[in-house]
Design a protein around this motif. Structure first.
Motif, PDB file in Angstrom:
ATOM      1  N   LYS C 203       0.787  -1.263  -0.201  1.00  0.00           N
ATOM      2  CA  LYS C 203      -0.019   0.068   0.042  1.00  0.00           C
ATOM      3  C   LYS C 203       0.752   1.264   0.052  1.00  0.00           C
ATOM      4  O   LYS C 203       0.439   2.369  -0.374  1.00  0.00           O
ATOM      5  N   TYR C 206       3.223   4.083  -3.619  1.00  0.00           N
ATOM      6  CA  TYR C 206       3.274   5.396  -3.873  1.00  0.00           C
ATOM      7  C   TYR C 206       4.030   6.553  -3.099  1.00  0.00           C
ATOM      8  O   TYR C 206       4.621   7.229  -3.430  1.00  0.00           O
ATOM      9  N   SER C 207       3.972   6.279  -1.669  1.00  0.00           N
ATOM     10  CA  SER C 207       4.419   6.914  -0.651  1.00  0.00           C
ATOM     11  C   SER C 207       6.144   6.800  -0.780  1.00  0.00           C
ATOM     12  O   SER C 207       6.905   7.722  -0.823  1.00  0.00           O
ATOM     13  N   GLU C 209       7.756   6.257  -3.697  1.00  0.00           N
ATOM     14  CA  GLU C 209       7.900   6.928  -5.055  1.00  0.00           C
ATOM     15  C   GLU C 209       8.032   8.386  -4.580  1.00  0.00           C
ATOM     16  O   GLU C 209       8.814   9.255  -5.155  1.00  0.00           O
ATOM     17  N   LYS C 210       7.187   8.958  -3.982  1.00  0.00           N
ATOM     18  CA  LYS C 210       7.098  10.231  -3.508  1.00  0.00           C
ATOM     19  C   LYS C 210       8.257  10.523  -2.782  1.00  0.00           C
ATOM     20  O   LYS C 210       8.904  11.778  -2.961  1.00  0.00           O
ATOM     21  N   LEU C 212      11.290   9.132  -2.812  1.00  0.00           N
ATOM     22  CA  LEU C 212      12.419   9.134  -3.937  1.00  0.00           C
ATOM     23  C   LEU C 212      12.466  10.539  -4.757  1.00  0.00           C
ATOM     24  O   LEU C 212      13.427  11.019  -4.931  1.00  0.00           O
ATOM     25  N   VAL C 213      11.183  10.828  -5.155  1.00  0.00           N
ATOM     26  CA  VAL C 213      11.283  12.268  -5.780  1.00  0.00           C
ATOM     27  C   VAL C 213      11.584  13.253  -4.872  1.00  0.00           C
ATOM     28  O   VAL C 213      12.353  14.347  -5.542  1.00  0.00           O
ATOM     29  N   SER C 387       7.587  -0.604  -8.979  1.00  0.00           N
ATOM     30  CA  SER C 387       6.841   1.067  -9.576  1.00  0.00           C
ATOM     31  C   SER C 387       6.900   0.903 -11.064  1.00  0.00           C
ATOM     32  O   SER C 387       8.112   0.704 -11.510  1.00  0.00           O
ATOM     33  N   ASP C 388       5.899   1.401 -11.663  1.00  0.00           N
ATOM     34  CA  ASP C 388       6.142   1.465 -13.105  1.00  0.00           C
ATOM     35  C   ASP C 388       6.153   2.737 -13.625  1.00  0.00           C
ATOM     36  O   ASP C 388       6.253   3.160 -14.741  1.00  0.00           O
ATOM     37  N   MET C 389       6.363   3.700 -12.449  1.00  0.00           N
ATOM     38  CA  MET C 389       6.424   5.199 -12.631  1.00  0.00           C
ATOM     39  C   MET C 389       7.996   5.731 -12.854  1.00  0.00           C
ATOM     40  O   MET C 389       8.242   6.470 -13.735  1.00  0.00           O
ATOM     41  N   LEU C 390       8.499   5.289 -11.745  1.00  0.00           N
ATOM     42  CA  LEU C 390       9.868   5.871 -11.682  1.00  0.00           C
ATOM     43  C   LEU C 390      11.083   5.291 -12.530  1.00  0.00           C
ATOM     44  O   LEU C 390      11.098   4.029 -12.756  1.00  0.00           O
TER      45      LEU C 390
END
Lengths: 412, 412, 412, 412
Positions: C203, C206-207, C209-210, C212-213, C387-390
Motif C-alpha cells: 500500500k 506511492y509513498s 515513489e514520492k 524518492l522524488v 513501480s512502473d512510474m519511476l
C-alpha cells in the motif's frame, strides 16, 4: 475607508483567506446556480473512504479563483499585459468552470442524463450572460478558447490550470492524504508566458516533477480508490433499478425534480429545447440522491431495498482489479452464487449485483497539451525532455485496469 | 504480520491518522446508527458563513476517540491504573457520546421533537448494548457517571473532556478560523488525576487560559455568528410553516420518515413506548431536510415557498443584536412593513418573517464543574484562582444578547 | 503521579513534542559529546541560501530518535519481537549515529583531518560505552551491524532509516522548501519485516515513489545548491590558506583547539594513539570556524583577508555547472584575469580563487541496499520492479556535474 | 520576462516565500551590517530550553519586512494614501529596526557596553544613510517619529507593530510553543487608520484578545523561562570574571574585537567619538562569545573555567522564583555552602555563583500607547474598554518576580 471590502474576504481552511476581487465575481457567487454548488461534493462518494472529503464544488471554485488572482498578479509582475477587463473575465471563467456539474457527475452523466457536464456548464454560463446583460462575453470567449490571448484559456483549462492546482491541493488537504499536497504557490511563482503560451521557468522543473508524481499518487490512492469505485457502481445500479421500477409504473419516493430524470434521459439537445429540463436540473444535488436512496431502503422491491440498504450503511461491494479482462467462466460462477443467495430467478436481475468494467487513468496527459519548460537562454523544452527523472512514457501511457464488483457475501 | 491492523487506520485532515484501537470500536463504527452520523454536519448551517464547515459528527466522534487514546496513554504513563476493559469502555463512551444527535439538532429539538439529544443518545446506546449482548455495560455506566472511577466520566463529559478538545480544534480547522485552534496535544499531556478527578498540572496554566480565550472566540465568531443564527431561525420557521400546512391537510413533499415527524411531536416517553418513532428517527438526517426544503421552493403556499427559496439561495434574514430587549413599538413597525411587502392579512403569518429572542453563552462554565490546577506541592486551585490574567467572573457570567431577525428588504 | 516524566518532553517545531523514552537516552543527551551537537548546524552553510536552515545536528538526532520510537511501536504492533533492551539499544544507536560530525563536515574531513566522520562516531561511541560501563554494547553491535537481528541496523542505516526520514523532513521544514516534505509518518506506518529485513507494505508504494522524488528534489534544490557549494569551496580555500600561513610561521588568531588542527592533519590512527587529538576535536564546532574567519578579515595577508571578507559578507564565488569537464584553455583564461585583478604573481596563489571539480549524487542508491516492497501474497519486489512510474535506472545512475567557481568580478 | 525578480524571493519556513519589494531593500540586505544579523540569534540562549530556537535576527527582520508589505497593501486598499517613497521608507525602517543589536543583547548591554541597542541602531542607520547618499532620510524620520504621518511610525514601533507581529509568530514557530502562534494575517487585515493613528476594526476584537493572551503566554513560557534566565545569568558572570582577569593582566583567549570590549566599557558618546569602537562592534556576534567561552573551559582560573564548563555543557544554575525578595539570611546560607564547595576564601568570588535579582514583564503595555478599536459607527475605544473578557488592569500591571540562581549542587 471602505467597509464593503471586508465582507468579501472568505475564510478557507486551505489558503486562510480568499478575497473576492471584483464586484461581479461576488454577484456571480450569490446566484442560485453557484449557490447550488454548496450542495454538491467535490469528490462524490470518496468520503466513504476518506471521511474528511466532504468539501464541495463551491469551495473548489472559490479556491481556483483565489489561485487565479495569484497567477494574474505574477504574470503582470513579469511584464505581461493582462487588462482589468481580461482579469475580471478570466476570474469569472475559472469561477464558473464547473458550474454545470450535477450530483455525483460521473454517475449521473451516464445514468440520468446523456449529457457531458461541460456542455451544461456552457449552457449555464450563457444563461448567466443573459442575466448579466452580456457582461460575460469575454468570459465565454476565454472559456471556449476563442479569445486571442490563448494563455488566458490555459489558465482555466490545461495541464497546469488553476482548476488542477486547486483540486489536487484541496483534495489532498481534505482527504488527509498529505503526500498528495502540491506546491501550487511555487508553481504559480514559476509561471511565465512564451509565444502566448503558459510555460514554467526552468527553476521549477523539480516542482513539476513533484506535481506529476503527486497527481499520479492521488489518482491511485484517492480518485480511483477501490472502495469509492464500489460505492459508485452501487449507486449506478440503484438508480438503474429505480428507473426500471418507475418505467414499470411502480411508485417510488423521490423529489419531483429527481423523479423527472427517472422518467426520461435527456440529451444536450433536449436541454436546449425544453426549458423545464434545465429548470429541474438546476434543482438537483447530492441531498436529493442520498435522501431518496434512504427512503428506498424500505421499498417493497427487494433488489432496490437491498442495494439501498447496503449503500446507505456502507456495506459496499468487494472490488477486484486485474490487468486483463475477467473470464466469462469466472463471472458466470459468481452470477450463479448471487442468484442463489439473493433468490433471483431472472438473470437480468443478477446484473444489479455484479459489475465488470475497466478504469483507465488516461486523464493524465494529452499529446497536444504539454507542460513546457522555459530555460534561461530562452529555449523551450517539453517536461518529458527536460526531466531525466520521470519515465514520462509511462506517465503518458494509458494504464487500464479491469475490475469486478460484487457483494462481499459472494466468494470469488 | 498483521494486516487487519492496517484497515483500521483512517486518514483525518486534523490529526493525520486515526487508529481504531479495539475491534469493538470498529464494529460500533460499522453500525447504521454510527454511519448515520456521516450525514449530519457538526456545525449545521455554519457553512453558510464558513464554506469549509462541512465536517460531520462522524468525523468529530472519531477525532474525540483519537484524543481519548492519547489521554488514556498519558494517564497510564503517570501511574494511574486504567484497565484494558476500562480503556475500551471509555473509548466506546466518547465514540457514542453524540450518537443521538439529529439533523440541525438545536432546530429539530424544538421544532420536530420535544426531546433532548442526550436522552436519545442514551436510548441508542442501550439499544446498541442489547445488540452487542451487554458488552457496553461499563460504557453506559461511565457515560451515566455511575462508574466508581469518576475521572473516566470526566474524560467524556466535563470542562476538559475529549469532546470539547476535539470540536474546538476541528471546528477551527474546518471553518478556517485559525485563531480558535487550541493546543489539545499539550493540554492532554498536562492531564493528571487527583482524588479521582481530572486536573491540569500547573505548567499547563497558560494553555488553559489560551483554551478558554479560544473557546470564547469560537463562540462569538463561529457558534453564535449572526448569519448562521439567521439561517437557523429561517429553518425553524420553514419547518413550522410546513407542519402547519400538514396539519391543515395540505399535501407536502417529504421523505416518509421526515413527514412522520411533521405529523407529531414525540416526547422521550413516546420514544420509549413506540418503536416506530425510534425507527423513523434513525433514518433522519441533513439530506432529508435540505432536499425537502428545496422541493418546497415550488410549493403553492407563498409563505413556505418564499422562505424556502430565500433559505436555499442564501438570501438570509438580517440580524440585529442588542443588550436589551427590542421595543414592542419597533417590532410592530417592522411587522407592519412585512405585512405590506408580503401582502399578508393574517398577523399570525407575519411571525414567519420576524423572530426576536435572545442567545446566551451560558454554555461556558458551570459552577459545579471547574478546571482544577495541580501544583507541584500537591495543592489544588481552581483556574479562576490560579490565573491572574483572566477575568473569570466575566467568563463565568452568562452573557445574554437579544436579537431581531427579518428579511433584508425591510428597514429597521 | 510521576513528574520526572514531564521534564523529558521536548518541544520540536517539526513534530510538536519529542518524548525521551528511556533514562539512559536522557543521560546520553546530557553528555558534552552530545551537547556539542547544539553548536554544529545540520546543513553547514546552506543558510546562506535558505536563511531558515539554522537547525543543528542536536535537533536532527532527537528527531530521528523520535521517529525510532514510532517505528519500534509499529513493528511491535505487527507482532515482531523487539525487547526492551533492544529498543533502548536501537534508540541509543540512532541518537548517536552522527555523534562524530565535526563542523562543516565535508570541508573539515578533507581539509583539517584525514578522517571520515563515521570512524569518529564509532570512536566516540566506544568512549561513551566506557563511561557508561558497557551499557552501550548492544548499541555498538547494532550500529556496526554485527547484531543478529539485521533489521535493527537497517532502522539506523539503510535506504529507509530514521536518519533519512528525519533529515529530509527537517531540512525541508527549515529551508522552507515545502515540496521536499515527505510523509515520514505514513512510511513508518507501512514498515514491516520480512526475512529479518525491513520492507514496505505494498500500500505504501506511492509513498516511496514520492519519497524518492522528494529526495532528488532536495538534492538539487538544497544539498547541492550552487550558492552553498560556492560558500563551501571558499571555506575550504580559506582554511587552506590559513594552514599555509601557519606552516610558514605566520601568527594567526584562532582558538587553541582549532589552531591545533591547522598544525597537523591527523588520521584515524592518530586519533586512536593520541588522546589530545580526540580532546581537541571534541571542542571544535561551527562557532570557532566562523569567529576565526571573521578575525581573519583584518589579517595582513591579502589572500586570506580577501577571501575571509567575501565569505563573511556573503560576496560568494559564481558557480557554473557543465556536463563535461571545463577546458584548460578556459580555466587558464580565468586564472589570468584573477592574477591581474588580485595582483598575484605566484600562480599557486591564484588557485585560492578558482576551483574546478565535480559533484555527483551517487549518495542515492546502492545496488546492495534496495527498498523492498512486500505484497499481500507474501512476495517481495524491489521498488524498481514494483513501480512502473519511476525511471529507477535514472535514479540509480550517478549523475555527475562539473563545476567551476571564481569571484564574480571575473568574466567567464 | 523579468528574471531579476526571481532572485529576490526568499524561502521562509514561517511565511513560505518572502518577496523583496524594492531594489534598495535588497541592497540594504547585502550590506555587512545586515549580513551580521545572520550570526545573532533572535532568542539568545533560549535554545537551551527550546532546541528549535536557532533563528536569527536576520530572519526576523525579513519577516517583519514581509508583514509590512501586507500592511501597506491593506491600508492602501482601504483608501489611505501611502506613496511609493513612503512605502520604501517604511519597509527600510522595519528592515533596519534591530540593526544595532549585539550578541545576547540584554547581557552585552549591561556587561560589555553601557549602551542601549536602539541608540546603536540609530547610529548604524545614520551610517547607512551616509553610504546610501541620503536615500534613508525618510526612513530615519519615520523611525525617529518625526515624520508627519504618525501611523507609519506605528507600523514600525507600537503595540501592534510589524516587529511584534513577526517575532511572536516566529518565536512560537521555532520554539514549537504552538499556543503562542498569533493570527498576524488576520490582525493585519483588520488594520485601519483613524486620525492618523493605527486602529483595529471592531471585527478584530477577539483576534486582539487572543494576541494579548498569546503574548503573555510567550512571556512566561519562553521569554522569561527559568532555564534561559539561568543561562543568561551565567553568561553575565562569565563575562564579568573574564573582564576581571583581563583587568588584572591575565592572558585570555578571545578574538581581538571581543577582547577590545573586555578592556573598556564604552558609552554611546564613546561610540560617536571613537570610530574604532563602532568598527569593533560591527564585528561582534554570538560566535565570538561562544567560541571564546569554550576556550575558557581550559583556563587556569578555576572560577572562569568552572563557569565556562558548566555553561557550555548546559549544567545550568537552578532558579527559584518568589513574589517577595529573598531573605539575607537565606542568601548568606547559600553563599556559605558555595564557598565551601568551591573552596573560595574571598566572598567577592562567591558572587560569581549566586545571583539574586528580579524580572518584570513591564514590557507589556504603556499607558501612552494603547490598542484602539474602531467601531462601525466611527467611534473609538481602547481595547481595555472594548473587551469585557480581559482583565486589562492585570495585563497593564507590572508583574515583578524575584529570583535566586545558584549551582544545582547547592541546597537552598
Amino acid at each position: 475607508m471602505s467597509t464593503g471590502n471586508k465582507k468579501k474576504i472568505i475564510n478557507d481552511p486551505v489558503y486562510g483567506f480568499i478575497k473576492v476581487p471584483f464586484d461581479i465575481i461576488y454577484d456571480l457567487m450569490e446566484h442560485p446556480f453557484f449557490q447550488r454548488l454548496r450542495r454538491i461534493r467535490q469528490l462524490g462518494l470518496t468520503h466513504f473512504v476518506y471521511p474528511g472529503a466532504m468539501h464541495t464544488r463551491f469551495q473548489h471554485a472559490m479556491g481556483a479563483m483565489h489561485l487565479m488572482s495569484s497567477a494574474v498578479a505574477i504574470l503582470q509582475s513579469k511584464g505581461h499585459e493582462i487588462t482589468k477587463e481580461e482579469s475580471i473575465a478570466v476570474h469569472a471563467a475559472i469561477l464558473l468552470h464547473d458550474i454545470g456539474h450535477g450530483p455525483f457527475s460521473h454517475v449521473l452523466e451516464n445514468t440520468l442524463l446523456e449529457v457531458d457536464h461541460e456542455d451544461i456548464s456552457k449552457l449555464m454560463m450563457q444563461e448567466l450572460n443573459r442575466e448579466f446583460n452580456g457582461q460575460l462575453d469575454m468570459t465565454l470567449s476565454i472559456f471556449n478558447n476563442t479569445y486571442h490571448k490563448k494563455f488566458l484559456h490555459q489558465l482555466v483549462s490545461s495541464q497546469l490550470d488553476m482548476d488542477r492546482l486547486d483540486y489536487l491541493k484541496r483534495d489532498s488537504f481534505f482527504t488527509g492524504v498529505s503526500e498528495g499536497v502540491i506546491g501550487s504557490d511555487r508553481i504559480i511563482k514559476m509561471l511565465n508566458i512564451h509565444n502566448d503560451s503558459l510555460v514554467i521557468e526552468s527553476k521549477g522543473i523539480y516542482s513539476i516533477e513533484k506535481f506529476l508524481v503527486a497527481r499520479r499518487l492521488m489518482y491511485w490512492q484517492v480518485y480511483l480508490h477501490k472502495t469509492a469505485l464500489a460505492a459508485e457502481q452501487m449507486l449506478i445500479n440503484i438508480l438503474k433499478r429505480a428507473r426500471q421500477l418507475v418505467s414499470e409504473g411502480e411508485e417510488l419516493f423521490a423529489p419531483p425534480h429527481l423523479l423527472f430524470f427517472m422518467k426520461q434521459k435527456p440529451t444536450i439537445d433536449d436541454f436546449h429545447n425544453q426549458p423545464e429540463i434545465f429548470k429541474n436540473f438546476a434543482l438537483l444535488d447530492d441531498d436529493d440522491i442520498m435522501s431518496s436512496i434512504k427512503s428506498w431502503t424500505l421499498h417493497p422491491d427487494a433488489i432496490l431495498s437491498n442495494l439501498a440498504n447496503d449503500f446507505i450503511n456502507r456495506k459496499l461491494f468487494r472490488v477486484s482489479f486485474s490487468n486483463s479482462a475477467f473470464k466469462n467462466s469466472h463471472i458466470n460462477e459468481i452470477k450463479k452464487q448471487i442468484a442463489e443467495q439473493m433468490k433471483l430467478d431472472d438473470m437480468a436481475d443478477v446484473n444489479y449485483f455484479i459489475i465488470t468494467d475497466h478504469i483507465s487513468n488516461n486523464a493524465y496527459s494529452k499529446s497536444d497539451d504539454q507542460i513546457n519548460i522555459l530555460f534561461s537562454d530562452g529555449s523551450i523544452k517539453d517536461i518529458a525532455a527536460a526531466s531525466d527523472m520521470l519515465n514520462l512514457s509511462v506517465l503518458g501511457k494509458t494504464v487500464k485496469k479491469h475490475y469486478l464488483c460484487h457483494p462481499k457475501s459472494v466468494h470469488s
